[in-house]
Design a protein around this motif. Structure first.
Motif, PDB file in Angstrom:
ATOM      1  N   UNK A   1      28.209 -22.499  30.376  1.00  0.00           N
ATOM      2  CA  UNK A   1      28.630 -23.771  29.763  1.00  0.00           C
ATOM      3  C   UNK A   1      27.442 -24.374  29.022  1.00  0.00           C
ATOM      4  N   UNK A   2      27.679 -25.388  28.238  1.00  0.00           N
ATOM      5  CA  UNK A   2      26.599 -25.987  27.452  1.00  0.00           C
ATOM      6  C   UNK A   2      26.058 -27.280  28.059  1.00  0.00           C
ATOM      7  N   UNK A   3      26.870 -28.026  28.791  1.00  0.00           N
ATOM      8  CA  UNK A   3      26.391 -29.304  29.340  1.00  0.00           C
ATOM      9  C   UNK A   3      26.165 -29.185  30.819  1.00  0.00           C
ATOM     10  N   UNK A   4      25.342 -29.982  31.395  1.00  0.00           N
ATOM     11  CA  UNK A   4      24.526 -31.049  30.812  1.00  0.00           C
ATOM     12  C   UNK A   4      23.251 -30.492  30.171  1.00  0.00           C
ATOM     13  N   UNK A   5      22.721 -31.250  29.256  1.00  0.00           N
ATOM     14  CA  UNK A   5      21.497 -30.853  28.564  1.00  0.00           C
ATOM     15  C   UNK A   5      20.287 -31.442  29.270  1.00  0.00           C
ATOM     16  N   UNK A   6      19.168 -30.753  29.168  1.00  0.00           N
ATOM     17  CA  UNK A   6      17.906 -31.216  29.721  1.00  0.00           C
ATOM     18  C   UNK A   6      16.852 -31.093  28.634  1.00  0.00           C
ATOM     19  N   UNK A   7      16.302 -32.202  28.199  1.00  0.00           N
ATOM     20  CA  UNK A   7      15.323 -32.244  27.102  1.00  0.00           C
ATOM     21  C   UNK A   7      15.881 -31.580  25.843  1.00  0.00           C
ATOM     22  N   UNK A   8      17.165 -31.747  25.588  1.00  0.00           N
ATOM     23  CA  UNK A   8      17.803 -31.189  24.411  1.00  0.00           C
ATOM     24  C   UNK A   8      18.205 -29.727  24.547  1.00  0.00           C
ATOM     25  N   UNK A   9      17.889 -29.084  25.663  1.00  0.00           N
ATOM     26  CA  UNK A   9      18.259 -27.682  25.885  1.00  0.00           C
ATOM     27  C   UNK A   9      19.617 -27.613  26.566  1.00  0.00           C
ATOM     28  N   UNK A  10      20.511 -26.754  26.076  1.00  0.00           N
ATOM     29  CA  UNK A  10      21.796 -26.584  26.750  1.00  0.00           C
ATOM     30  C   UNK A  10      21.607 -26.078  28.174  1.00  0.00           C
ATOM     31  N   UNK A  11      22.583 -26.346  29.020  1.00  0.00           N
ATOM     32  CA  UNK A  11      22.541 -25.979  30.435  1.00  0.00           C
ATOM     33  C   UNK A  11      22.238 -24.502  30.627  1.00  0.00           C
ATOM     34  N   UNK A  12      22.856 -23.653  29.820  1.00  0.00           N
ATOM     35  CA  UNK A  12      22.681 -22.208  29.958  1.00  0.00           C
ATOM     36  C   UNK A  12      21.202 -21.826  29.958  1.00  0.00           C
ATOM     37  N   UNK A  13      20.435 -22.373  29.018  1.00  0.00           N
ATOM     38  CA  UNK A  13      19.038 -21.989  28.872  1.00  0.00           C
ATOM     39  C   UNK A  13      18.164 -22.539  29.991  1.00  0.00           C
ATOM     40  N   UNK A  14      18.298 -23.821  30.308  1.00  0.00           N
ATOM     41  CA  UNK A  14      17.405 -24.351  31.334  1.00  0.00           C
ATOM     42  C   UNK A  14      17.783 -23.868  32.726  1.00  0.00           C
ATOM     43  N   UNK A  15      19.052 -23.534  32.947  1.00  0.00           N
ATOM     44  CA  UNK A  15      19.447 -22.987  34.240  1.00  0.00           C
ATOM     45  C   UNK A  15      18.855 -21.595  34.429  1.00  0.00           C
TER      46      UNK A  15
END
Length: 89
Positions: A32-46
């Motif tokens: 999924x894309x949300x929630x974002x962290x520092x403008x990064x989609x959820x997928x990437x920061x997770x």
């Protein structure tokens, strides 16, 4: 000295901690894309956080199990001469 009936495999309950990083790889959890962290989609920061969790879990298991003795696999002890490439000819 090898004890009869024992294998070279060792088991510790700390190894179960290694299942946590595997659980983070279940796709529906992070697809999924949300929630974002520092403008990064959820997928990437997770995924980035999953790498940190994997390193932490592996480090903990290593530290907690490194001092436990291992039982060598049964069989004859081999020396340098039997492992030489030319010994089989």
């Amino acid at each position: 000295m090898t004890q009869p009936g024992r294998s070279g495999i060792r088991w510790s309950s700390w190894n179960l901690l290694l299942l946590i990083p595997l659980g983070l790889l279940i796709t529906p959890i992070f697809n999924r894309t949300g929630p974002e962290l520092f403008g990064m989609p959820f997928y990437y920061w997770f995924q980035l956080a999953g790498v940190a969790v994997g390193v932490l879990a592996t480090s903990i298991v290593f530290v907690m199990t490194k001092d436990k003795p291992t039982t060598p696999a049964p069989g004859p002890d081999r020396d340098v001469d039997t492992l030489d490439e030319g010994a089989g000819r």
